[in-house]
Design an enzyme around this catalytic site. Structure first.
Site, PDB file in Angstrom:
ATOM      1  N   ARG A   1       0.827  -0.927  -0.493  1.00  0.00           N
ATOM      2  CA  ARG A   1      -0.208   0.003  -0.001  1.00  0.00           C
ATOM      3  C   ARG A   1       1.078   1.590  -0.199  1.00  0.00           C
ATOM      4  NH1 ARG A   1      -1.870  -3.766  -1.347  1.00  0.00           N
ATOM      5  NH2 ARG A   1      -3.971  -4.252  -1.021  1.00  0.00           N
TER       6      ARG A   1
ATOM      7  N   SER B   1     -11.864  -1.692   1.530  1.00  0.00           N
ATOM      8  CA  SER B   1     -11.692  -1.855   2.322  1.00  0.00           C
ATOM      9  C   SER B   1     -10.869  -1.515   3.670  1.00  0.00           C
ATOM     10  CB  SER B   1     -10.397  -2.905   2.135  1.00  0.00           C
ATOM     11  OG  SER B   1      -9.743  -3.953   3.790  1.00  0.00           O
TER      12      SER B   1
ATOM     13  N   GLU C   1      -5.814   1.745   6.190  1.00  0.00           N
ATOM     14  CA  GLU C   1      -5.141   1.395   4.709  1.00  0.00           C
ATOM     15  C   GLU C   1      -5.915   2.473   3.854  1.00  0.00           C
ATOM     16  OE1 GLU C   1      -7.013  -1.322   1.042  1.00  0.00           O
ATOM     17  OE2 GLU C   1      -5.668  -2.513   2.450  1.00  0.00           O
TER      18      GLU C   1
END
EC number: 1.3.1.98
Length: 303
Positions: free
Chosen positions: A172, A222, A292
Site C-alpha cells: 500500500r 477495505s 489503509e
C-alpha cells in the site's frame, strides 16, 4: 476573492466553489472543498497547479474517491478530481491509462486485447492514479506486478517519468506519496493470453467479491491494512464488532473489514467507528490496526 478569480481565469475548466465532497466519495460523506476542479488534460492540471503555487494554496488530488474519507470540515485550497482524464490506449503488450481512468476499465481494455495479468483488479473501484498511489491489490495481485512506469507532476509543476524502480512500490505504498507527486498516467505491461479465459477469471473474481463484500452499501472499501501474521477482518470479527455502529456508520455484517453507511453517516461517524475498532482489537489481541483508507481534510468546527 481568490476562488472567484480562478473561475474567471480558467473558464474552460469545470470549477466549483464550496462544493460538498459527499457528492463524490463512495461513502457519501465529506465536507466542502473550497475550490473543486475537474481538469481534462495535463495542461489544465499544470494551469491549476501554477495558480495554486502562485497563491500559496494547498493542493489535494483525488481520483475515484473509493478508498477515501474526507473529514466533515472539508478541504481548504484547491482540490482536483482527475476522473475526466480517462483515456486508455494499448499497443502490443502495453496498456497506457490516464490517472483518472477507472482501473476496472483498464482490465476491460486488457481483456479486449487478449492481455492477461491485471485480472485481479477487475472489481477494484478506484482510479489508475489512486491504484498506483496506494499500490492497490486484491486476490494475490498488486499494481506493482503490472505497472512498469508512470508520468507524474512534481510539486514545482514539471512532468517527469518514473520507472518501476523509482516508484518504489511496497505494501500500500508508492514513492509518489512522500514526494507529493501527482500521477498523470501509468503504463501496464501484460502478457498475451486468451480473451475467453481472461474474462472467465474476471467473472470468477467479481463473483467472489460480490459474495463476500457489502457492495450494496456505500463504503470506503477495505478500511485497514493487513497486520503481519493476521487478517484485519478476522480480528474485527473475533472481537465481536460486526454490526457495531455509531451514527450511520456500521461495521459491516457481511465483511468485518468494511465500514458501511447504513443511515446518513457522517465522516465523523466513520472516524469514531475506526477508532473504536482499533482500540477494541488492540485491547483484545495487542494488534494495532493501521488504516489503509486515506483520510484527508479538516475536522468540523465546533459550535
Amino acid at each position: 476573492m481568490q476562488s472567484k478569480t480562478i473561475v474567471n481565469l480558467y473558464p474552460e475548466i469545470d470549477i466549483l466553489l464550496d462544493e460538498p465532497l459527499s457528492k463524490y466519495t463512495h461513502t457519501l460523506t465529506g465536507g466542502p472543498a473550497d475550490i473543486l476542479a475537474f481538469p481534462k488534460s495535463i495542461k489544465e492540471c499544470q494551469d491549476l497547479l501554477d495558480y495554486a503555487n502562485d497563491h500559496s494554496l494547498p493542493v489535494t488530488v483525488v481520483g475515484n474517491a473509493s478508498n477515501l474519507i474526507v473529514k466533515d470540515g472539508g478541504i481548504r485550497g484547491l482540490t482536483m478530481i482527475l476522473t475526466k482524464m480517462n483515456k486508455i490506449t494499448s499497443h502490443e503488450n502495453l496498456v497506457v491509462a490516464d490517472a483518472g481512468a477507472a482501473l476496472i476499465d483498464v482490465t476491460k481494455a486488457a481483456q479486449a486485447n487478449s492481455l492477461t495479468g491485471v485480472e485481479f483488479a477487475a472489481g477494484i473501484p478506484g482510479s489508475v492514479g489512486g491504484a498506483v498511489y496506494m499500490n492497490a491489490g486484491a486476490y494475490g495481485g498488486e499494481i506493482e506486478n503490472v505497472v512498469v512506469g508512470a508520468e507524474v507532476l512534481t510539486p514545482d509543476n514539471h512532468i517527469i517519468h518514473l520507472d518501476h524502480e523509482q516508484l518504489d512500490f511496497g505494501y500500500r505504498h508508492c514513492s509518489v506519496q512522500e514526494n507529493h507527486q501527482i500521477v498523470i498516467s501509468a503504463t501496464f505491461s501484460l502478457e498475451t493470453g486468451i480473451a475467453e479465459k481472461i474474462q472467465k477469471q474476471m467473472d470468477h473474481l467479481n463473483a467472489l467479491r460480490a459474495s463476500k463484500q457489502p457492495l450494496d452499501l456505500p463504503s470506503c472499501g477495505s478500511v485497514f491494512k493487513r497486520p503481519k501474521g493476521y487478517f484485519a477482518g478476522k480480528l474485527i470479527h473475533d472481537s465481536g464488532l460486526q454490526g457495531f455502529q455509531i451514527g450511520g456508520a456500521q461495521v459491516s455484517l457481511k465483511h468485518a473489514g468494511f465500514i458501511v453507511n447504513v443511515d446518513g453517516a457522517t465522516a465523523t461517524d466513520y472516524l469514531k467507528v475506526i477508532a473504536h475498532v482499533q482500540q477494541t482489537v488492540f485491547n483484545k489481541f495487542g494488534v494495532h490496526l493501521e488504516t489503509e483508507v486515506r483520510i484527508i481534510g479538516e475536522d468540523p468546527k465546533s459550535n
